[in-house]
Design a protein around this motif. Sequence first.
Motif, mmCIF file in Angstrom:
data_model
loop_
_atom_site.group_PDB
_atom_site.id
_atom_site.type_symbol
_atom_site.label_atom_id
_atom_site.label_comp_id
_atom_site.label_asym_id
_atom_site.label_seq_id
_atom_site.Cartn_x
_atom_site.Cartn_y
_atom_site.Cartn_z
ATOM 1 N N TRP A 144 10.224 -54.649 41.892
ATOM 2 C CA TRP A 144 8.948 -54.250 40.925
ATOM 3 C C TRP A 144 8.528 -53.156 41.647
ATOM 4 C CZ3 TRP A 144 6.557 -58.399 37.320
ATOM 5 C CH2 TRP A 144 5.619 -57.571 36.459
ATOM 6 N N PRO A 145 9.040 -51.862 41.831
ATOM 7 C CA PRO A 145 8.620 -50.853 42.711
ATOM 8 C C PRO A 145 7.238 -50.260 42.281
ATOM 9 C CG PRO A 145 10.736 -50.053 41.401
ATOM 10 C CD PRO A 145 10.306 -51.478 41.287
ATOM 11 N N GLU A 146 7.090 -50.290 41.109
ATOM 12 C CA GLU A 146 5.567 -49.791 40.613
ATOM 13 C C GLU A 146 4.367 -50.955 40.946
ATOM 14 O OE1 GLU A 146 8.837 -49.561 38.244
ATOM 15 O OE2 GLU A 146 7.752 -51.198 37.928
ATOM 16 N N ALA A 147 4.722 -52.152 41.256
ATOM 17 C CA ALA A 147 3.570 -53.034 41.771
ATOM 18 C C ALA A 147 3.903 -53.188 43.380
ATOM 19 C CB ALA A 147 3.692 -54.209 41.084
ATOM 20 N N ALA A 148 4.978 -52.414 43.947
ATOM 21 C CA ALA A 148 5.111 -52.708 45.518
ATOM 22 C C ALA A 148 3.854 -52.003 46.186
ATOM 23 C CB ALA A 148 6.444 -52.067 45.721
ATOM 24 N N PRO A 149 3.643 -52.270 47.484
ATOM 25 C CA PRO A 149 4.531 -53.173 48.286
ATOM 26 C C PRO A 149 3.635 -54.735 48.044
ATOM 27 C CG PRO A 149 2.824 -52.156 49.749
ATOM 28 C CD PRO A 149 2.721 -51.499 48.221
ATOM 29 N N PHE A 150 4.767 -55.682 48.483
ATOM 30 C CA PHE A 150 4.161 -56.989 48.285
ATOM 31 C C PHE A 150 3.844 -57.671 49.738
ATOM 32 C CE2 PHE A 150 6.550 -55.767 44.457
ATOM 33 C CZ PHE A 150 5.676 -56.436 43.547
ATOM 34 N N ASP A 151 2.935 -58.574 49.795
ATOM 35 C CA ASP A 151 2.790 -59.483 51.005
ATOM 36 C C ASP A 151 3.730 -60.417 51.188
ATOM 37 O OD1 ASP A 151 0.057 -58.576 51.790
ATOM 38 O OD2 ASP A 151 -0.139 -58.970 49.588
ATOM 39 N N ALA A 152 4.449 -60.940 50.236
ATOM 40 C CA ALA A 152 5.402 -61.975 50.442
ATOM 41 C C ALA A 152 6.286 -62.018 48.918
ATOM 42 C CB ALA A 152 4.630 -63.460 50.341
ATOM 43 N N ILE A 153 7.545 -62.366 49.154
ATOM 44 C CA ILE A 153 8.408 -62.133 48.080
ATOM 45 C C ILE A 153 9.248 -63.663 48.247
ATOM 46 C CG2 ILE A 153 10.930 -61.151 47.003
ATOM 47 C CD1 ILE A 153 9.491 -58.537 48.152
ATOM 48 N N ILE A 154 9.632 -64.260 47.069
ATOM 49 C CA ILE A 154 10.234 -65.490 46.909
ATOM 50 C C ILE A 154 11.495 -65.249 46.011
ATOM 51 C CG2 ILE A 154 8.580 -66.364 45.275
ATOM 52 C CD1 ILE A 154 9.193 -69.069 46.424
ATOM 53 N N VAL A 155 12.727 -65.557 46.251
ATOM 54 C CA VAL A 155 13.748 -65.335 45.453
ATOM 55 C C VAL A 155 14.317 -66.777 44.978
ATOM 56 C CG1 VAL A 155 16.011 -64.057 44.809
ATOM 57 C CG2 VAL A 155 14.271 -63.145 46.472
ATOM 58 N N THR A 156 14.419 -67.054 43.632
ATOM 59 C CA THR A 156 14.847 -68.537 43.486
ATOM 60 C C THR A 156 16.223 -68.518 42.646
ATOM 61 O OG1 THR A 156 13.810 -68.126 41.293
ATOM 62 C CG2 THR A 156 12.036 -69.156 43.204
ATOM 63 N N ALA A 157 17.010 -67.942 43.314
ATOM 64 C CA ALA A 157 18.444 -67.818 43.083
ATOM 65 C C ALA A 157 19.291 -67.310 44.079
ATOM 66 C CB ALA A 157 18.782 -66.933 41.804
ATOM 67 N N ALA A 158 20.392 -67.818 44.490
ATOM 68 C CA ALA A 158 21.143 -67.194 45.534
ATOM 69 C C ALA A 158 21.991 -65.944 45.485
ATOM 70 C CB ALA A 158 22.054 -68.376 45.981
ATOM 71 N N GLY A 159 21.743 -65.100 46.347
ATOM 72 C CA GLY A 159 22.515 -63.829 46.305
ATOM 73 C C GLY A 159 23.348 -63.539 47.772
ATOM 74 N N PRO A 160 24.592 -62.980 47.617
ATOM 75 C CA PRO A 160 25.480 -62.523 48.691
ATOM 76 C C PRO A 160 24.885 -62.214 49.872
ATOM 77 C CG PRO A 160 25.968 -61.219 46.907
ATOM 78 C CD PRO A 160 24.875 -61.948 46.512
ATOM 79 N N LYS A 161 23.872 -61.348 49.696
ATOM 80 C CA LYS A 161 22.932 -60.807 50.715
ATOM 81 C C LYS A 161 21.527 -60.608 50.140
ATOM 82 C CE LYS A 161 24.436 -55.891 50.277
ATOM 83 N NZ LYS A 161 24.939 -56.004 49.009
ATOM 84 N N ILE A 162 20.539 -60.300 51.080
ATOM 85 C CA ILE A 162 19.066 -59.813 50.575
ATOM 86 C C ILE A 162 18.981 -58.549 49.907
ATOM 87 C CG2 ILE A 162 16.652 -59.417 51.268
ATOM 88 C CD1 ILE A 162 17.349 -61.757 53.514
ATOM 89 N N PRO A 163 18.719 -58.390 48.606
ATOM 90 C CA PRO A 163 18.881 -56.999 48.047
ATOM 91 C C PRO A 163 18.068 -56.219 48.819
ATOM 92 C CG PRO A 163 18.623 -58.539 46.562
ATOM 93 C CD PRO A 163 18.398 -59.382 47.706
ATOM 94 N N GLU A 164 18.398 -54.770 49.035
ATOM 95 C CA GLU A 164 17.836 -53.683 49.872
ATOM 96 C C GLU A 164 16.636 -53.503 49.333
ATOM 97 O OE1 GLU A 164 17.106 -52.159 53.149
ATOM 98 O OE2 GLU A 164 19.215 -53.035 52.700
ATOM 99 N N PRO A 165 16.460 -53.108 47.849
ATOM 100 C CA PRO A 165 15.262 -52.884 47.192
ATOM 101 C C PRO A 165 13.786 -53.969 47.578
ATOM 102 C CG PRO A 165 16.851 -52.625 45.510
ATOM 103 C CD PRO A 165 17.368 -53.370 46.909
#
Length: 219
Positions: A144-165
């Motif tokens: 969510w670039p418009e609201a960035a930066p974030f103190d913490a990010i939680i991803v509740t689905a599995a990806g092959p790698k951590i997304p660069e954005p």
Amino acid sequence: MNINEPDIYQKARERMVQTQIAARGIKDPRVLAAMLKVPRHLFVEEALKDQAYGDYPLPIGEGQTISQPYIVALMTEALELKGPEKVLEIGTGSGYQAAILAELARWVYSIERYPSLARRAKKILESLGYNNVIIKVGDGTKGWPEAAPFDAIIVTAAGPKIPEPLIEQLKDGGRLVMPVGDEWSQYLIKVTKKGDQLIKENLGAVRFVKLVGEYGFEE
């Protein structure tokens, strides 16, 4: 919360926190208090309410799930929230994790792929008075670039790698927690950003639905 809530759910929550969460080593008193307070049964379908405090994930529609309570607590504790933070959640789902985060942080920005799930989560969160959660429908792998930066990010689905954005949108000193792996074998990874360096920690094996998007798995 509904003041007419049956006592049966209060007892079920207490049992969940004692036997599934505290007993497995979750120590942060704020996380334990949030898990004790948020009415998990309101985030599942009517037919599954009696299973809401069980030690397992439950289906919520669109092929998605509400995570096992212990995993919610583990991921939340790993974010090390103190109160004033702005948190990004990828995968609103039922809205339950967002409610836990809303108890612990100043702002929660949450992105959901499925409009039907986003609408339902928004309705439940609003009915419970969580006015510090902002939900939008979109590709969570872009953040969510418009609201960035974030103190913490939680991803509740599995990806092959951590997304660069998501790495780019994490504040210096910020924490990110996400399951990483293929469809069958995944590990919960905690990343702490220190300047240009990423300090990674493996929190154990997990099983999540796939993170679909430009920087995740393909449809």
